[in-house]
Scaffold this motif. Structure first.
Motif, short mmCIF file in Angstrom:
data_model
loop_
_atom_site.label_atom_id
_atom_site.label_comp_id
_atom_site.label_asym_id
_atom_site.label_seq_id
_atom_site.Cartn_x
_atom_site.Cartn_y
_atom_site.Cartn_z
N ILE A 1 -10.50 -7.13 -40.47
CA ILE A 1 -10.57 -7.44 -41.90
C ILE A 1 -11.93 -8.03 -42.25
N LEU A 2 -12.42 -8.94 -41.39
CA LEU A 2 -13.72 -9.57 -41.64
C LEU A 2 -14.83 -8.53 -41.66
N VAL A 3 -14.81 -7.63 -40.69
CA VAL A 3 -15.86 -6.61 -40.60
C VAL A 3 -15.74 -5.59 -41.72
N GLY A 4 -14.53 -5.11 -41.96
CA GLY A 4 -14.35 -4.02 -42.92
C GLY A 4 -14.35 -4.42 -44.37
N CYS A 5 -14.08 -5.71 -44.66
CA CYS A 5 -13.96 -6.11 -46.07
C CYS A 5 -15.27 -5.95 -46.81
N LEU A 6 -16.41 -6.10 -46.12
CA LEU A 6 -17.69 -5.93 -46.81
C LEU A 6 -17.81 -4.51 -47.34
N ASN A 7 -17.38 -3.52 -46.54
CA ASN A 7 -17.47 -2.13 -46.99
C ASN A 7 -16.50 -1.84 -48.12
N ALA B 1 -41.15 3.17 -53.60
CA ALA B 1 -40.05 3.56 -52.72
C ALA B 1 -39.81 2.51 -51.63
N ILE B 2 -40.89 1.97 -51.09
CA ILE B 2 -40.75 0.96 -50.03
C ILE B 2 -40.12 -0.31 -50.59
N LEU B 3 -40.57 -0.75 -51.76
CA LEU B 3 -40.01 -1.97 -52.35
C LEU B 3 -38.52 -1.79 -52.66
N ALA B 4 -38.16 -0.64 -53.24
CA ALA B 4 -36.75 -0.40 -53.57
C ALA B 4 -35.91 -0.28 -52.31
N SER B 5 -36.45 0.40 -51.30
CA SER B 5 -35.70 0.63 -50.07
C SER B 5 -35.54 -0.63 -49.24
N THR B 6 -36.42 -1.61 -49.45
CA THR B 6 -36.31 -2.87 -48.71
C THR B 6 -34.95 -3.52 -48.95
N ASN B 7 -34.36 -3.23 -50.10
CA ASN B 7 -33.02 -3.74 -50.41
C ASN B 7 -32.00 -3.30 -49.36
N SER B 8 -32.24 -2.12 -48.76
CA SER B 8 -31.30 -1.58 -47.79
C SER B 8 -31.32 -2.35 -46.47
N ILE B 9 -32.38 -3.14 -46.25
CA ILE B 9 -32.41 -3.98 -45.05
C ILE B 9 -31.20 -4.91 -45.03
N LEU B 10 -30.75 -5.31 -46.22
CA LEU B 10 -29.64 -6.28 -46.30
C LEU B 10 -28.37 -5.72 -45.67
N LEU B 11 -28.05 -4.45 -46.01
CA LEU B 11 -26.86 -3.84 -45.41
C LEU B 11 -27.06 -3.65 -43.91
N GLY B 12 -28.24 -3.12 -43.53
CA GLY B 12 -28.50 -2.89 -42.12
C GLY B 12 -28.43 -4.16 -41.31
N TYR B 13 -29.01 -5.23 -41.84
CA TYR B 13 -28.98 -6.49 -41.11
C TYR B 13 -27.54 -6.97 -40.92
N ASP B 14 -26.73 -6.84 -41.97
CA ASP B 14 -25.34 -7.28 -41.87
C ASP B 14 -24.59 -6.47 -40.81
N ILE B 15 -24.81 -5.13 -40.80
CA ILE B 15 -24.13 -4.28 -39.81
C ILE B 15 -24.54 -4.70 -38.40
N GLY B 16 -25.86 -4.87 -38.19
CA GLY B 16 -26.34 -5.21 -36.86
C GLY B 16 -25.94 -6.60 -36.41
N VAL B 17 -26.11 -7.58 -37.30
CA VAL B 17 -25.87 -8.96 -36.90
C VAL B 17 -24.37 -9.22 -36.73
N MET B 18 -23.54 -8.56 -37.51
CA MET B 18 -22.11 -8.80 -37.41
C MET B 18 -21.54 -8.28 -36.09
N SER B 19 -22.16 -7.23 -35.54
CA SER B 19 -21.66 -6.69 -34.27
C SER B 19 -21.73 -7.72 -33.16
N GLY B 20 -22.75 -8.60 -33.20
CA GLY B 20 -22.84 -9.66 -32.21
C GLY B 20 -22.20 -10.96 -32.67
N ALA B 21 -22.36 -11.28 -33.96
CA ALA B 21 -21.85 -12.55 -34.48
C ALA B 21 -20.33 -12.63 -34.35
N VAL B 22 -19.66 -11.47 -34.46
CA VAL B 22 -18.20 -11.49 -34.42
C VAL B 22 -17.69 -11.96 -33.06
#
Length: 534
Positions: A113-119, A76-97
């Motif tokens: 558009i830049l923020v929402g297009c990923l979703n 479960a931990i190994l599979a869920s680690t994949n979710s870090i990718l989405l979380g990191y993008d959400i968090g980092v984009m809030s400041g990077a933008v």
């Protein structure tokens, strides 16, 4: 002796319920007998799987709380680690933008558009992931998701222009869509029933860990020149993607997928590792095999040849029970994003700036505080999910989020008409926003993934989950791409009050349409949505 219509005696002189009968009464008798010091066989009604266990094993299993199996936890931990990718993008984009807007000189509409297009683009990955995982397996689909996001992260990190950056976001979005569907489904199929809630909520835990890492990355890299810092912020997402792709190689395949493919020996080996006893593994294998045989008859496909054919026809022309499942799954995914959580996280610096907090590092610092609150409360939710149940946590979280958003709206409205920007009003907005995302992490955040992955029957699970999560991604994209525009028309305060109203409607929906699934096997949950539950 019990009525023959209720119990049946085996050749080993054990009494066990007939197929389809709820064995809770039998288990209660067995537990009481164990506590009295009596025998665990013959004198009490007993489910058939106990014949694989010694009497001592059975008594002990009822006297102790369910434990986390280390193999199931590791998978479960190994599979869920994949979710870090989405979380990191959400968090980092809030400041990077903040720095992208300044460096590339883009407008507010381009920012949306830049923020929402990923979703929106993750919608494509979510729709494709169901069929893909039925064909090549859950494990290789997780690898595919990580590899796709890796390519997108590299392109974003090297982007020389806005259009190049958009291409990277589109590719990363497809990878996110794959990972959002496959991680909860894989974990649900691997986990024992009594700990499935905790394990299946781990993807949301890792999303929040990723968000926090994104905030920290923003804070650490903000002092760098503005033409480099945002590229490093986005490009660093390639590192966890590489780690996920390598780590997944050590994961077992989903036992349910292996059974459907006719690979029973491999499925049994996985179940033995992820169960407390061999008897429990054999029970789980028998349940899965029975469900697979019914599915084969339903789809006129022999074991090993099923690749998801006929599923979309059943989803688009559903029976009454499947229609109820679709309403529950699509509804919880819709309200998860209609509550505005993703948009609030993406644009939190804009919200705090409007509240009167100035200075880029101050803005990013406050978002770190919000990230810590989100991560802490999602861990609390995961720990209590199997004890308290899905419904109580979901209703508590959604109601608390509605109250917090309403308070945030009132505070923002006060600041909108106040020229002095009093400190107490700013603190109220910060606390209310942190409370809103914390209540989201208690309820809608983790439980949406748990419900989406466990309420569909196996034949529909992958593609049904992909349909529900596609709605999730579509609504998230729409809200993210319109949040700033609508807020400019009705103000942030008005927007938060609207979101509070939507969350109240969501709470009523959850109360009426989502049954409790705590402690039930995946094969039993389908009966909750039938006219006459088994």
């Amino acid at each position: 002796m019990q009525d023959n219509s209720v119990l049946q005696k085996s050749e080993h002189h054990y009494y066990y319920p007939l197929p389809g009968l709820d064995s809770s009464a039998a288990e209660a008798h067995l537990q009481r007998n164990c506590r009295r010091g009596g025998t665990c066989a013959e004198e009490v009604p007993e489910p058939s799987f106990y014949k694989h266990k010694s009497s001592e094993d059975v008594c002990v299993s009822f006297q102790t709380k369910p434990r986390l199996n280390r193999h199931a936890l590791a998978g479960a931990i190994l599979a869920s680690t994949n979710s870090i990718l989405l979380g990191y993008d959400i968090g980092v984009m809030s400041g990077a933008v903040l720095y992208i807007r300044e460096n590339l000189n883009i407008t507010s509409i381009q920012v949306e558009i830049l923020v929402g297009c990923l979703n929106v683009c993750s919608l494509m990955g979510s729709l494709a992931s169901g069929k893909t995982s039925d064909m090549i397996g859950r494990r290789y689909t997780i690898i595919l998701a990580a590899a796709t996001f890796l390519i997108g992260a590299i392109l974003m990190g090297l982007a020389p222009s806005f259009s190049f950056l958009m291409i990277g976001r589109v590719i990363a979005g497809i990878g996110v869509g794959y990972s959002l569907m496959i991680a909860p489904v894989y974990v649900a199929e691997l986990s024992p029933a009594l700990t499935r809630g905790f394990l299946t909520s781990l993807p949301e835990v890792f999303i929040n860990v990723g968000i926090l890492l994104g905030y920290i990355s923003n804070y650490a890299l903000a002092p760098l020149p503005h033409n480099y810092n945002w590229r490093l912020m986005l490009g660093l997402a390639a590192l966890p993607a590489i780690g996920v792709a390598v780590g997944v190689l050590a994961m077992p395949e989903s036992p349910r997928w292996l059974v459907v493919k006719g690979r029973l020996r491999e499925a049994k080996e996985v179940l033995i590792k992820t169960s407390e006893t061999k008897g429990e593994a054999e029970l789980r294998l028998a349940e899965i095999s029975e469900a697979a045989s019914v599915m084969d008859q339903h789809n006129s496909a022999s074991s090993g040849k099923w690749t998801g054919q006929g599923v979309w026809k059943e989803l688009l022309r559903p029976s009454r029970s499947v229609r109820r499942i679709l309403i529950a799954a699509i509804g919880v995914n819709f309200f998860m994003q209609a509550s505005g959580n993703d948009a609030v996280v993406y644009y939190s610096p804009e919200v705090f700036r409007e509240a009167g907090i100035h200075g880029e590092q101050q803005l990013v610092g406050v978002t770190i505080l919000m990230g810590i609150a989100k991560t802490s409360f999602v861990l609390i939710s995961a720990l209590f999910l199997d004890r308290l149940g899905r419904r109580p946590m979901l209703l508590l979280g959604s109601f608390g989020m509605a109250v917090s958003l309403f308070g945030l709206g009132l505070g923002s409205k006060f600041l909108e008409y106040s020229s002095s920007k009093p400190t107490w009003a700013i603190v109220l907005c910060v606390v209310a926003l942190c409370a809103a995302v914390s209540f989201f992490s208690i309820g809608l955040g983790p439980i949406t993934w748990v419900y989406s992955s466990e309420i569909f029957p196996f034949r529909l699970r992958a593609q049904g989950s992909s349909l529900a999560i596609s709605v999730n991604r579509l609504v998230s994209g729409i809200v993210s791409m319109t949040f700033l525009s609508i807020s400019e028309e009705i103000s942030f305060g008005g927007m938060f009050i609207v979101l509070a109203g939507i969350t109240v409607v969501g709470s009523l929906f959850f109360y009426c349409f989502l049954p409790e699934t705590k402690g039930k096997s995946l094969e039993d949950i389908e009966a909750l949505f039938e006219d006459e539950p088994h």
